[in-house]
Design a protein around this motif. Structure first.
Motif, short mmCIF file in Angstrom:
data_model
loop_
_atom_site.label_atom_id
_atom_site.label_comp_id
_atom_site.label_asym_id
_atom_site.label_seq_id
_atom_site.Cartn_x
_atom_site.Cartn_y
_atom_site.Cartn_z
N ARG A 25 0.83 -1.30 0.01
CA ARG A 25 -0.03 -0.03 0.19
C ARG A 25 0.73 1.22 -0.04
NH1 ARG A 25 -2.77 -2.70 4.44
NH2 ARG A 25 -4.81 -3.77 3.56
N ASP A 26 0.26 2.21 -0.32
CA ASP A 26 0.99 3.70 -0.22
C ASP A 26 1.75 3.83 1.16
OD1 ASP A 26 -1.38 4.28 0.99
OD2 ASP A 26 -1.86 5.98 -0.51
N ASP A 27 1.09 3.20 2.19
CA ASP A 27 1.65 3.58 3.48
C ASP A 27 2.74 2.70 4.00
OD1 ASP A 27 0.40 1.17 4.02
OD2 ASP A 27 -0.84 2.05 5.65
N GLY A 28 3.26 1.77 2.84
CA GLY A 28 4.34 0.85 3.06
C GLY A 28 3.77 -0.65 3.65
N THR A 29 2.57 -0.88 4.05
CA THR A 29 2.01 -2.06 4.41
C THR A 29 2.17 -3.19 3.45
OG1 THR A 29 0.56 -0.85 6.01
CG2 THR A 29 0.17 -3.45 5.40
N SER A 56 12.33 -3.02 5.37
CA SER A 56 13.34 -4.00 4.96
C SER A 56 14.61 -3.43 4.25
CB SER A 56 12.67 -4.58 3.78
OG SER A 56 11.34 -5.40 4.21
N PHE A 57 14.70 -2.22 4.45
CA PHE A 57 15.95 -1.64 3.84
C PHE A 57 16.69 -0.71 4.93
CE2 PHE A 57 12.68 -2.05 0.59
CZ PHE A 57 13.44 -2.26 -0.57
N SER A 58 18.07 -0.54 4.68
CA SER A 58 18.99 0.12 5.57
C SER A 58 18.57 1.54 5.76
CB SER A 58 20.42 -0.06 5.07
OG SER A 58 20.61 0.47 3.71
N GLN A 59 17.90 2.06 4.61
CA GLN A 59 17.55 3.55 4.59
C GLN A 59 16.07 3.77 4.29
OE1 GLN A 59 20.79 5.17 2.13
NE2 GLN A 59 21.03 6.57 3.90
N PRO A 60 15.06 3.38 5.26
CA PRO A 60 13.67 3.20 4.98
C PRO A 60 13.10 4.40 4.26
CG PRO A 60 14.28 2.44 7.42
CD PRO A 60 15.47 3.29 6.58
N LEU A 63 12.41 4.70 0.29
CA LEU A 63 11.12 4.14 -0.14
C LEU A 63 9.95 4.80 0.51
CD1 LEU A 63 9.81 1.65 -1.53
CD2 LEU A 63 10.19 0.33 0.25
N ARG A 64 9.79 5.13 1.65
CA ARG A 64 8.57 5.75 2.18
C ARG A 64 8.50 7.11 1.37
NH1 ARG A 64 10.45 4.73 7.60
NH2 ARG A 64 11.47 6.82 7.88
N VAL A 94 20.86 -3.65 -3.96
CA VAL A 94 19.58 -3.69 -5.14
C VAL A 94 19.39 -2.41 -5.70
CG1 VAL A 94 18.66 -5.67 -3.72
CG2 VAL A 94 17.93 -3.40 -3.36
N TYR A 95 18.58 -2.47 -7.00
CA TYR A 95 18.06 -1.56 -7.87
C TYR A 95 16.65 -1.58 -7.69
CZ TYR A 95 17.34 1.32 -11.92
OH TYR A 95 17.13 2.23 -13.00
N VAL A 96 15.98 -0.59 -7.14
CA VAL A 96 14.58 -0.55 -6.68
C VAL A 96 13.67 0.16 -7.56
CG1 VAL A 96 12.90 0.08 -4.85
CG2 VAL A 96 15.26 -0.61 -4.27
N ILE A 97 12.74 -0.31 -8.20
CA ILE A 97 11.76 0.18 -9.32
C ILE A 97 10.40 0.17 -8.57
CG2 ILE A 97 10.61 0.15 -11.53
CD1 ILE A 97 13.27 -1.70 -12.23
#
Length: 355
Positions: A25-29, A56-60, A63-64, A94-97
């Motif tokens: 979800r857009d809140d990260g759930t 799940s990432f070292s710098q959350p 992604l937020r 990793v490369y995040v998309i």
């Protein structure tokens, strides 16, 4: 629980992907994670579903921010590099998309950074190969016509001369014109010869090249055959592939000069089947992997990034065309050549799609 189960059913197809994927979800759930992401994290999806995915990432925060932008439809897809945390192992680059869907969910795809780097490199090499091909063809045609005029003028001039000393100069002009003509012919060779398609047995190709190498270097060279005999025949031009493998093997043997003199030079032909392999912007269920490996000094650092460019050679007196032509011939089979080299181990890998 029913909503989570319904989401899982809707995204089951994502379990077929080798790439790690989460639906959030857009809140990260987390609503769903595929099997590849379970393996990457080392945590079961039962634990991951319902968790806060940025954690799940070292710098959350990265992604937020990305999810917030996706929720506001500020972009079609957002890409960035990150470190994925893993249970009992070091974080994975990793490369995040992040891609918004038509509904409230976001799809987050994670590619190992090495895989993305390789993809970028392949695309760059493909573009360079196409540009080089056009440049070579146009340049060769531009050189060809005036070269014939220079040679013809030198011959006419020679006929008018009585002095042997002056004739020697015209002979130099004629010989150098012939040498350049030969170079131009080699540059144009891949574009002149028609692509003759037939059934290709890659091991017959390897054996022909092996025989030629042992005939040219009868002492001090050991050729190792490491074949997967289950590899099927495929449609292609056997002469072009023979020339490509020959060029690579001959380059290797030239680099092995000192070891051949010492009697411990090793050239290895290794064939394998690669499954679910991606190259040339496409994914192939099966592909041929042909490795030509030598235990020579390795490719000089100064030309590692340019070895497939025309007229680039690491050997004095080399034309710098062998690998360029090999790349062209393999490319005509929708394939790719990669090189991994360090002192004592140079591996040229040819990848070609299999039926």
């Amino acid at each position: 629980m029913g909503q989570a189960s319904s989401a899982a059913d809707g995204y089951k197809a994502l379990d077929m992907l080798a790439t790690s994927v989460a639906v959030v979800r857009d809140d990260g759930t987390v609503l769903f994670v595929n099997a590849a992401l379970e393996d990457a994290r080392g945590i079961s999806r039962r634990v991951l579903v319902g968790s806060h995915f940025p954690d799940s990432f070292s710098q959350p925060a990265h992604l937020r921010t990305a999810l917030a932008g996706a929720g506001d439809r500020e972009f079609a897809a957002l890409r960035y590099d990150a470190w994925l945390l893993r249970m009992g192992r070091d974080p994975l680059p990793v490369y995040v998309i992040v891609t918004p869907t038509e509904g409230p969910e976001m799809v987050v795809e994670l590619q190992p950074l090495e895989q993305q780097t390789r993809k970028d490199r392949e695309e760059r090499l493909a573009e360079l190969a196409q540009a080089n091909k056009e440049l070579i063809r146009n340049l060769a045609h531009e050189i060809k016509n005036p070269l014939g005029g220079i040679r013809g003028a030198a011959q006419l001039l020679e006929m008018e001369m009585d002095s042997a000393e002056l004739t020697e100069y015209t002979q130099v002009i004629i010989r150098e014109a012939d040498r350049l003509q030969s170079l131009v012919d080699r540059l144009l060779a891949p574009h002149r010869r028609p692509h003759v398609v037939g059934d290709v047995n890659i091991h017959e190709v390897c054996e022909r090249v092996r025989s030629l190498m042992l005939a040219e270097f009868p002492k001090g060279l050991t050729v190792v055959q490491d074949y997967d005999t289950s590899i099927p025949e495929f449609r292609g031009d056997s002469e072009q592939l023979n020339q490509a493998v020959l060029n690579i093997a001959h380059n290797a043997c030239q680099a092995l000069g000192e070891r051949i003199a010492q009697g411990d030079a090793i050239l290895t032909f290794r064939t394998r089947v690669a499954r679910q392999s991606t190259f040339g912007r496409q994914r192939y269920r099966l592909a041929l992997e042909l490795h030509v490996i030598d235990n020579g000094p390795g490719v000089p650092d100064s030309i590692k990034d340019r070895i497939f460019f025309p007229l680039v050679s690491g050997r004095e007196g080399g034309s710098g065309l062998g690998l360029t032509l090999a790349q062209t011939f393999v490319g005509q089979h929708h394939g790719l050549i990669e090189c991994d080299s360090q002192p004592g181990h140079t591996d040229f890998k040819i990848l070609i799609p299999l039926p």
